[in-house]
Design an enzyme around this catalytic site. Structure first.
Site, short mmCIF file in Angstrom:
data_model
loop_
_atom_site.label_atom_id
_atom_site.label_comp_id
_atom_site.label_asym_id
_atom_site.label_seq_id
_atom_site.Cartn_x
_atom_site.Cartn_y
_atom_site.Cartn_z
N LYS A 150 2.00 1.90 -4.80
CA LYS A 150 2.76 1.44 -6.09
C LYS A 150 1.49 2.31 -7.44
O LYS A 150 1.83 2.32 -8.53
CB LYS A 150 2.42 0.09 -6.18
N GLN A 194 1.87 -6.31 -3.52
CA GLN A 194 2.82 -6.51 -1.17
C GLN A 194 4.08 -5.60 -1.60
O GLN A 194 3.87 -4.29 -2.13
CB GLN A 194 2.26 -7.82 -1.34
N GLY A 251 -4.68 -4.42 -3.86
CA GLY A 251 -5.45 -3.31 -4.21
C GLY A 251 -4.49 -2.04 -5.06
O GLY A 251 -4.02 -1.51 -3.73
N ASP A 254 0.89 -0.83 0.43
CA ASP A 254 -0.28 0.29 0.41
C ASP A 254 0.84 1.36 -0.06
O ASP A 254 0.52 1.91 0.56
CB ASP A 254 -0.81 0.29 1.48
P1 GDP Z 1 -0.97 0.69 -3.12
O1 GDP Z 1 -1.14 -1.21 -2.80
O2 GDP Z 1 1.15 1.02 -3.27
O3 GDP Z 1 -0.77 1.05 -5.04
O4 GDP Z 1 -1.11 1.39 -2.76
P2 GDP Z 1 -2.75 1.75 -2.51
O5 GDP Z 1 -3.47 1.26 -3.28
O6 GDP Z 1 -3.79 0.40 -1.95
O7 GDP Z 1 -3.23 3.06 -1.07
C1 GDP Z 1 -2.63 3.95 -1.40
C2 GDP Z 1 -3.26 4.94 -0.65
O8 GDP Z 1 -3.12 6.66 -0.68
C3 GDP Z 1 -4.42 5.05 -1.94
O9 GDP Z 1 -5.49 4.95 -1.23
C4 GDP Z 1 -4.04 6.26 -3.13
O10 GDP Z 1 -5.41 7.05 -3.94
C5 GDP Z 1 -3.60 7.46 -2.09
N1 GDP Z 1 -2.17 8.14 -2.89
C6 GDP Z 1 -1.54 7.35 -3.30
N2 GDP Z 1 -0.48 8.58 -2.59
C7 GDP Z 1 -0.80 9.76 -2.05
C8 GDP Z 1 -0.33 10.95 -2.00
O11 GDP Z 1 1.00 11.35 -2.16
N3 GDP Z 1 -0.98 11.74 -1.19
C9 GDP Z 1 -2.37 11.14 -0.45
N4 GDP Z 1 -2.72 11.87 -0.08
N5 GDP Z 1 -2.36 10.06 -0.94
C10 GDP Z 1 -1.71 9.35 -1.71
P1 IMO Z 2 -1.09 -4.18 -2.47
O1 IMO Z 2 -0.73 -5.32 -3.62
C1 IMO Z 2 -0.76 -4.40 2.25
C2 IMO Z 2 -0.99 -8.82 3.89
C3 IMO Z 2 -2.02 -9.27 4.58
C4 IMO Z 2 -1.83 -10.29 5.10
C5 IMO Z 2 -0.23 -10.57 4.07
C6 IMO Z 2 -1.23 -12.18 4.01
O2 IMO Z 2 -2.03 -3.39 -2.44
O3 IMO Z 2 0.47 -3.20 -1.69
P2 IMO Z 2 -2.68 -12.89 1.94
O4 IMO Z 2 -4.19 -11.78 1.60
O5 IMO Z 2 -1.87 -12.30 0.70
O6 IMO Z 2 -2.31 -14.11 1.84
O7 IMO Z 2 -2.69 -12.02 3.45
O8 IMO Z 2 -0.16 -9.66 4.01
N1 IMO Z 2 -1.47 -7.78 2.24
C7 IMO Z 2 -1.37 -6.42 2.06
N2 IMO Z 2 -1.08 -5.88 2.86
N3 IMO Z 2 -0.93 -4.29 0.47
C8 IMO Z 2 -1.17 -5.41 0.18
O9 IMO Z 2 -1.01 -5.49 -2.10
C9 IMO Z 2 -1.32 -6.48 0.71
N4 IMO Z 2 -1.74 -8.13 0.56
C10 IMO Z 2 -1.69 -8.91 1.05
O10 IMO Z 2 -2.96 -7.74 5.28
O11 IMO Z 2 -0.82 -9.27 6.52
MG MG Z 3 -2.97 -1.98 -1.68
#
Ligand code: GDP
Ligand code: IMO
Ligand code: MG
Length: 423
Positions: A16, A222, A40, A13
């Site tokens: 990416k 991840q 996600g 998270d």
């Molecule tokens: P990913 O899994 O690495 O693609 O990250 P996620 O999408 O799960 O989580 C990142 C969250 O932070 C999302 O809600 C993005 O819209 C938000 N986000 C990304 N870059 C920024 C930023 O620079 N500032 C803020 N406030 N939110 C951001």
């Molecule tokens: P993105 O791509 C954050 C975490 C779960 C749990 C562990 C194992 O959005 O960064 P799993 O379902 O993979 O067997 O769970 O890994 N986890 C993540 N945490 N971002 C993710 O994906 C994750 N995908 C799995 O919360 O701790």
């Molecule tokens: Mg994510």
């Protein structure tokens, strides 16, 4: 060039999705190499937010071909949902999405076993998407692959054999009702027709693209600290999100990789269980969660929050070969009076030289922090590094210097345009 790997450098998270979307502007191919719908990845364009789970985050750029590689485990239900949602938004998918015929399928029993195991054994805090059980079957060599969907007889035979075995486990170990083979076969039967147009030999496609000099982004899911080999085992996912996973997960040679960009949050978050040395289970963590909207994009769970951990990141940079970083969510720290960065760990009175990957050490160490003054002003409208407040620049430069990397991108908001490139 041609392969640039975008890897999550913390516990997932990191942002990416935003960074991959941003970099996709001049890219030919974006390819996911591991994980599944546990991911996600959020992309925000204008005031519209999209969350992708399986489809690569380059899909919003019309010239990009998106590839789901052999290393990904695919839940056909989740995939079809995602395809349909994008189609409803008038995003062209046909001819732009390719799925490796060697990718493994997530079946209903994988999701069921994932959920049941989480209730009965030491909880990992998984996403419940069936990821672990699907990779178990892959390595047990009983997994069902995309290519099997295309041959009904093979598919039904494999599925029947697998369900018979899973039913024994479900009944005898977990006291669960048995699964109905016919029902699952019927449910999955349509997928071959729906998926057929996307299925290909993705490794062949990518290697041909490499010969033609195409620009490829490999999108990790991840993060490095969730890597099954290099993360905080057993509190990890069941694949290799680290950069090495890109080659095995796509069928491309290591020699084709020319750069590795680590995506890093300006602080740290983690979802699910497991050690987190710089966690702030207090008002500081609460403020980060609230300001940063730190709730899982897949499960909606609140993310645990804490200070930036430069020791963990130095380790991550080493394991991944990260030379450059994209620091996201700087704006979330705008209102803090002071910030801390963990620069060392003390365990049993001794300063540790490297990141320990055994749980006992990670749970018992004491982080050593360096403090920084907050910049106390809004950064989300700033578009050039030199326009950032001096204290913010100082903080960012410290992150790069502590971790031995170069700062390449700073993200100051979720939107595409809220991005600063550093030449
Ligand atoms: P990913 O899994 O690495 O693609 O990250 P996620 O999408 O799960 O989580 C990142 C969250 O932070 C999302 O809600 C993005 O819209 C938000 N986000 C990304 N870059 C920024 C930023 O620079 N500032 C803020 N406030 N939110 C951001
Ligand atoms: P993105 O791509 C954050 C975490 C779960 C749990 C562990 C194992 O959005 O960064 P799993 O379902 O993979 O067997 O769970 O890994 N986890 C993540 N945490 N971002 C993710 O994906 C994750 N995908 C799995 O919360 O701790
Ligand atoms: Mg994510």
């Amino acid at each position: 060039m041609p392969v640039k790997i975008i890897v999550g450098a913390q516990w997932g998270d990191e942002g990416k999705g935003k960074i991959v979307d941003h970099l996709s502007e001049k890219i030919d191919i974006v390819a996911r190499y591991q994980g599944g719908a546990n991911a996600g990845h959020t992309v925000v364009i204008g005031d519209q937010q999209y969350v992708l789970h399986l489809i690569p985050s380059g899909i919003f750029h019309h010239q990009v071909t998106c590839v789901i590689g052999n290393g990904v485990v695919i839940d056909p239900i989740a995939l079809m949902d995602e395809i349909n949602q994008l189609k409803q938004l008038n995003i062209e998918i046909s001819g732009r999405l390719l799925i490796s015929h060697n990718a493994h399928l997530i079946m209903p029993y994988h999701k069921l076993l994932d959920t049941i195991r989480e209730q009965s054994t030491e909880k990992i805090g998984t996403t419940g998407r069936g990821i672990g059980p699907a990779y178990i079957d892959k390595f047990m060599r009983v997994g069902i692959r995309i290519v099997d969907l295309l041959d009904r007889d093979v598919f039904v035979a494999k599925l029947t054999r697998n369900i018979e075995e899973k039913n024994q486990i479900l009944k005898k170990i977990y006291g669960n009702p048995e699964l109905d083979v016919d029902k699952i076969v019927a449910e999955y039967e349509e997928f071959d027709k729906l998926i057929d147009e996307y299925v290909t030999d993705a490794a062949l496609f990518l290697n041909k693209a490499l010969r033609e000099g195409k620009q490829i982004l490999a999108e990790g899911a991840q993060g490095a600290l969730l890597d099954v080999d290099h993360g905080t085992y057993p509190f990890v996912t069941s694949s290799n999100p680290t950069s090495g996973g890109a080659c095995t997960g796509l069928g491309i040679p290591p020699t084709s990789v020319t750069s590795i960009l680590g995506v890093v949050k300006a602080y740290t978050t983690r979802v699910g269980n497991g050690p987190f040395p710089t966690e702030q289970s207090n008002e500081i963590g609460e403020t980060m969660r609230k300001t940063g909207g730190e709730y899982g994009a897949t499960t909606g769970r609140p993310r645990r929050c804490g200070w930036f951990d430069a020791v963990a990141l130095r380790y991550s940079a080493m394991i991944n070969g990260i030379t450059h970083i994209a620091v996201t969510k700087l704006d979330v720290l705008d209102e803090f009076d002071h910030l801390k960065v963990c620069t060392g760990y003390i365990l049993d009175g001794k300063m540790l030289k490297s990141f320990p990957t055994n749980i006992r050490s990670l749970e018992n160490l004491t982080p050593v922090y360096e403090s920084f003054e907050g910049w106390k002003s809004a950064t989300s409208s700033i578009r050039s590094f030199n326009d950032l407040p001096a204290k913010a620049r100082n903080y960012l430069n410290a992150l790069a210097s502590f971790t031995g990397t170069k700062l390449q991108i700073v993200s100051v908001g979720p939107r595409r345009d809220q991005t600063i490139f550093i030449a």
